[in-house]
Design a protein around this motif. Sequence first.
Motif, mmCIF file in Angstrom:
data_model
loop_
_atom_site.group_PDB
_atom_site.id
_atom_site.type_symbol
_atom_site.label_atom_id
_atom_site.label_comp_id
_atom_site.label_asym_id
_atom_site.label_seq_id
_atom_site.Cartn_x
_atom_site.Cartn_y
_atom_site.Cartn_z
ATOM 1 N N ILE A 140 43.506 71.428 9.169
ATOM 2 C CA ILE A 140 42.800 72.298 10.120
ATOM 3 C C ILE A 140 41.304 72.043 10.091
ATOM 4 C CG2 ILE A 140 42.226 74.691 10.684
ATOM 5 C CD1 ILE A 140 45.006 75.473 9.595
ATOM 6 N N VAL A 141 40.729 72.021 8.891
ATOM 7 C CA VAL A 141 39.280 71.943 8.776
ATOM 8 C C VAL A 141 38.751 70.589 9.239
ATOM 9 C CG1 VAL A 141 38.926 71.013 6.420
ATOM 10 C CG2 VAL A 141 37.449 72.853 7.280
ATOM 11 N N TYR A 142 39.594 69.546 9.159
ATOM 12 C CA TYR A 142 39.142 68.234 9.601
ATOM 13 C C TYR A 142 39.050 68.116 11.125
ATOM 14 C CZ TYR A 142 38.359 65.434 5.455
ATOM 15 O OH TYR A 142 37.813 64.897 4.319
ATOM 16 N N ILE A 143 39.556 69.093 11.843
ATOM 17 C CA ILE A 143 39.301 69.130 13.291
ATOM 18 C C ILE A 143 37.796 69.314 13.516
ATOM 19 C CG2 ILE A 143 39.709 70.396 15.432
ATOM 20 C CD1 ILE A 143 42.487 71.125 14.292
ATOM 21 N N GLY A 144 37.206 70.224 12.726
ATOM 22 C CA GLY A 144 35.756 70.410 12.799
ATOM 23 C C GLY A 144 35.005 69.218 12.244
ATOM 24 N N ALA A 145 35.640 68.484 11.317
ATOM 25 C CA ALA A 145 34.980 67.326 10.707
ATOM 26 C C ALA A 145 34.734 66.204 11.708
ATOM 27 C CB ALA A 145 35.803 66.807 9.533
ATOM 28 N N TYR A 146 35.464 66.188 12.834
ATOM 29 C CA TYR A 146 35.161 65.216 13.880
ATOM 30 C C TYR A 146 33.697 65.344 14.333
ATOM 31 C CZ TYR A 146 40.028 63.777 14.700
ATOM 32 O OH TYR A 146 41.283 63.236 14.569
ATOM 33 N N PHE A 147 33.172 66.569 14.223
ATOM 34 C CA PHE A 147 31.811 66.843 14.683
ATOM 35 C C PHE A 147 30.794 66.838 13.542
ATOM 36 C CE2 PHE A 147 34.765 68.677 17.635
ATOM 37 C CZ PHE A 147 34.200 68.506 18.880
#
Length: 452
Positions: A140-147
Amino acid sequence: MTYQSSLNDPTASLNQQIMVLAGPAILEMLMHTLVWTADTAMVGRLTPADIAAVNLGAHMMFTIAAIFGALGTGATAMVARAIGADNSEKATHTASQAMGLSIILGLVIATVGMLMAQPIFEKLVDDPLVIDKGSEYMRIVYIGAYFLIPQMVGNAIIRGSGNTFIPLLSAVVANVFNIVADYVLIFGKLGFPAMGSRGAAIATGTAQILGACVTFYYLFRGSGTIRLSFRKLFFFESTSVKNLVKLSIPAGLEVTMNEGSRLVSSFWIAQLGTVSYAAHSLAVAGESVSFMPGYGFAVAAATLMGQRLGAGKLKAADESVRRCVLFAVILMGSVGVLFFFMPHRIMGLLSTSTDAVELAGRSIRIGAFEQIPIAIAMVISGALKGAGDTQGPFRISLVTNLCIRLPLIYLAVFVFQLPLTVVWIISVTQYVVEALLMTRRYRKGHWKTIKV
């Protein structure tokens, strides 16, 4: 006088220019510290499996992001140099190259992180529940890690242009949302179900996206010196890319060395026993607050160094660094005085465990003697990187970690079985040597001849 004009106004004093840069950077670090504290407090009320999953997942993600986000070190140096030379076209070109690379890095690292979440946790822990929760957290948190990596590089570009307010605004937006969303999603408030570690992941990932939006808006639509175009992001020019990579790789290796050294020594310190490890954790948490002034003045030193060199003002560059060191020494030295005279009272704010507070207090009193060396080392390291000398700080980090910190802590823990206070004496020794080596590197003057 506005924020940006006070920096560029030739009548503004050097002190004003330094504070315009350092002040928001210190507040930005304060925001990150507050959200880390709030995160820890809220997640700490969940099950042990949730706590382990979130702490491991977050540590891995932010460490990897910091390593690859070191691309921003090269971007800061090159953008600041171009701004100092009054060449906004070159600054924008460099910023475009850096942002394009950071977007590609973000896509690759976040995708790999999501795909490898479960195999990584299976290698690290044996508890099936921690593996399950940790894998879910990372996906889940790596979705934000794209940014995250593009945001880090974007903020570095903005700092290089002489603006530390926008990175602060980005941190405020992200962290305020993170704290509120943590409370709502972890515990199930305002009609949302209680989601535990999954809620923490959603809050963190979404906060990263929101913070990145602030940074991207300023770079692509704002009124700053640099204004990027999406169409030009991926038209790479070999010389610029080569210079960015050349400057940034040592910075990334330095982060890897420092984070790896802290992680390994933390595992070793755990062998001293539960109370010692708890006391060490408390002392480190208290000590982390003291790094804020050093970070802020290091940012100021890097930006002013780059811009002064770009303008061909060597004497002004040197004077700005010396002044930044002076301010950092005064502020961090004052914190050191508090650590020396009020250690147990400060540690008592973080825990109610009498034994842990007692030992943490003795440790942080020793840590008081780190403050001035850390201030000197941080600011001079920032200045050298701002000049384009990223090799020097990396080599010094290599020496102090591999020749002082790691071998001496190993001997103290496993060979002589010495108490935690000796580990902190070793840490003081490391920072004193680091400050001396940074000062020596700076005084040699190699930074005056670097071309970026």
